[in-house]
Design a protein around this motif. Structure first.
Motif, PDB file in Angstrom:
ATOM      1  N   HIS A   1      26.906   1.323   4.333  1.00 14.84           N
ATOM      2  CA  HIS A   1      25.692   2.137   4.496  1.00 14.84           C
ATOM      3  C   HIS A   1      25.857   3.150   5.625  1.00 14.84           C
ATOM      4  O   HIS A   1      25.583   4.345   5.448  1.00 14.84           O
ATOM      5  CB  HIS A   1      24.511   1.204   4.775  1.00 14.84           C
TER       6      HIS A   1
ATOM      7  N   ASN B   1       9.616  10.122  -0.891  1.00 14.45           N
ATOM      8  CA  ASN B   1       9.206   9.123  -1.885  1.00 14.45           C
ATOM      9  C   ASN B   1       9.116   9.717  -3.291  1.00 14.45           C
ATOM     10  O   ASN B   1       9.320   9.008  -4.273  1.00 14.45           O
ATOM     11  CB  ASN B   1       7.859   8.509  -1.491  1.00 14.45           C
TER      12      ASN B   1
ATOM     13  N   SER C   1      13.972  12.529  -6.096  1.00 13.34           N
ATOM     14  CA  SER C   1      15.079  11.648  -6.433  1.00 13.34           C
ATOM     15  C   SER C   1      16.172  11.789  -5.386  1.00 13.34           C
ATOM     16  O   SER C   1      16.169  12.734  -4.583  1.00 13.34           O
ATOM     17  CB  SER C   1      15.636  12.010  -7.808  1.00 13.34           C
ATOM     18  N   LYS C   2      17.110  10.859  -5.412  1.00 15.41           N
ATOM     19  CA  LYS C   2      18.235  10.933  -4.485  1.00 15.41           C
ATOM     20  C   LYS C   2      19.021  12.221  -4.701  1.00 15.41           C
ATOM     21  O   LYS C   2      19.443  12.873  -3.743  1.00 15.41           O
ATOM     22  CB  LYS C   2      19.134   9.719  -4.664  1.00 15.41           C
TER      23      LYS C   2
ATOM     24  N   ARG D   1      17.650  -2.936   2.485  1.00 15.40           N
ATOM     25  CA  ARG D   1      18.685  -3.604   1.707  1.00 15.40           C
ATOM     26  C   ARG D   1      18.131  -4.104   0.365  1.00 15.40           C
ATOM     27  O   ARG D   1      17.175  -4.855   0.306  1.00 15.40           O
ATOM     28  CB  ARG D   1      19.250  -4.774   2.507  1.00 15.40           C
ATOM     29  N   GLY D   2      18.775  -3.665  -0.719  1.00 16.02           N
ATOM     30  CA  GLY D   2      18.371  -4.095  -2.052  1.00 16.02           C
ATOM     31  C   GLY D   2      17.227  -3.305  -2.658  1.00 16.02           C
ATOM     32  O   GLY D   2      16.819  -3.576  -3.777  1.00 16.02           O
ATOM     33  N   THR D   3      16.685  -2.312  -1.912  1.00 17.78           N
ATOM     34  CA  THR D   3      15.568  -1.533  -2.432  1.00 17.78           C
ATOM     35  C   THR D   3      16.062  -0.248  -3.089  1.00 17.78           C
ATOM     36  O   THR D   3      17.189   0.194  -2.869  1.00 17.78           O
ATOM     37  CB  THR D   3      14.590  -1.157  -1.306  1.00 17.78           C
ATOM     38  N   GLU D   4      15.187   0.357  -3.866  1.00 15.91           N
ATOM     39  CA  GLU D   4      15.521   1.608  -4.554  1.00 15.91           C
ATOM     40  C   GLU D   4      15.664   2.755  -3.563  1.00 15.91           C
ATOM     41  O   GLU D   4      16.335   3.753  -3.842  1.00 15.91           O
ATOM     42  CB  GLU D   4      14.424   1.914  -5.573  1.00 15.91           C
ATOM     43  N   PHE D   5      15.043   2.623  -2.387  1.00 14.31           N
ATOM     44  CA  PHE D   5      15.031   3.704  -1.404  1.00 14.31           C
ATOM     45  C   PHE D   5      16.317   3.762  -0.581  1.00 14.31           C
ATOM     46  O   PHE D   5      16.543   4.733   0.145  1.00 14.31           O
ATOM     47  CB  PHE D   5      13.838   3.516  -0.456  1.00 14.31           C
TER      48      PHE D   5
ATOM     49  N   GLY E   1      19.461   4.373  -1.208  1.00 13.49           N
ATOM     50  CA  GLY E   1      20.308   5.547  -1.401  1.00 13.49           C
ATOM     51  C   GLY E   1      19.711   6.796  -0.778  1.00 13.49           C
ATOM     52  O   GLY E   1      20.423   7.622  -0.188  1.00 13.49           O
ATOM     53  N   LYS E   2      18.385   6.935  -0.893  1.00 13.39           N
ATOM     54  CA  LYS E   2      17.720   8.087  -0.278  1.00 13.39           C
ATOM     55  C   LYS E   2      17.828   8.019   1.248  1.00 13.39           C
ATOM     56  O   LYS E   2      17.949   9.042   1.920  1.00 13.39           O
ATOM     57  CB  LYS E   2      16.248   8.113  -0.682  1.00 13.39           C
TER      58      LYS E   2
END
Length: 243
Positions: A33, A89, A92-93, A208-212, A214-215
């Protein structure tokens, strides 16, 4: 971008998290990360430098030194920063990545004017001095076991004070105040480098493990980029040799 089910081993190195009793747990996900953040940030700085140098050598830098284009080039990166910060929010990434690269390129256009005011040698020396200082400060922020959270409010207040002083000096044109602003600016963004590094490291546990997640890499790169570029500009104003 991080691997969230990584095996953990007892070893030391970048990404190591100290534990009680001297045991060190190596979190490969955290390492990946943070390295992703540094890779984005470094690529952004390189893009800015390439665009700035190409703009200067093409003779176009003078067009961004005054007039309407100066304000457009100066304010466009600020607009992108606000868009990325408040629209993270919704975006997208991929959109955040495109905005980050656009921001870095526009900063290159804006910074091309420094070649009109400072010698190339002093710009190069200041850049490498900033890079060395940034690396040391970021490493400190990453490895220290002391919480730097208390620095946040103080440093943000310092940034606001700097902005007020810079606006005031646009009218006063005081060389003494200019040097004071540059010196204090270096100290503030040096502190922010360490503070932001620790904050980004600590945020990984929540993301960790969230959709956010990468952003957060792109937004983290933007944060460290701003620390680096601001420290570079203040240091250049303080110690750069003028043309």
């Amino acid at each position: 971008m991080a691997e969230f089910n990584d095996p953990r081993t007892t070893t030391t190195g970048f990404g190591s998290v100290p534990r009680a009793g001297g045991q060190v747990v190596f979190d490969a996900g955290l390492r990946k990360h943070m390295l992703s953040i540094y890779n984005y940030m470094t690529s952004g700085v390189l893009l800015t430098g390439i665009v700035a140098l190409m703009t200067y050598t093409s003779g176009m830098a003078a067009t961004f030194a005054s007039g309407p284009l100066m304000w457009i080039v100066a304010l466009s990166p600020l607009a992108i920063v606000f868009a990325m910060s408040f629209g993270a929010n919704r975006f997208s990434k991929t959109t955040l990545q495109m905005l980050f690269w656009a921001f870095a390129a526009l900063m290159g256009l804006s910074l091309s004017t420094i070649f009109l005011r400072f010698t190339g040698a002093s710009i190069a020396v200041t850049f490498f001095a900033t890079a060395a200082a940034f690396a040391g400060l970021s490493l400190f922020g990453y490895t220290t076991q002391k919480s730097l959270s208390g620095w946040g409010s103080f440093l943000i207040m310092g940034v606001v004070g700097l902005l007020v002083a810079m606006i005031a000096n646009m009218f006063l044109q005081s060389p003494g105040l200019m040097y004071a602003i540059s010196f204090i600016g270096v100290l503030i963004f040096a502190g922010l480098t360490a503070y932001d590094t620790q904050r980004l490291k600590n945020e990984y546990a929540m993301l960790r493990g969230t959709e956010f997640a990468g952003k957060a890499v792109v937004l983290g790169a933007l944060t460290l980029y701003l620390d680096f570029i601001n420290m570079f500009q203040f240091l250049l104003s303080f110690m750069g040799n003028r043309e």
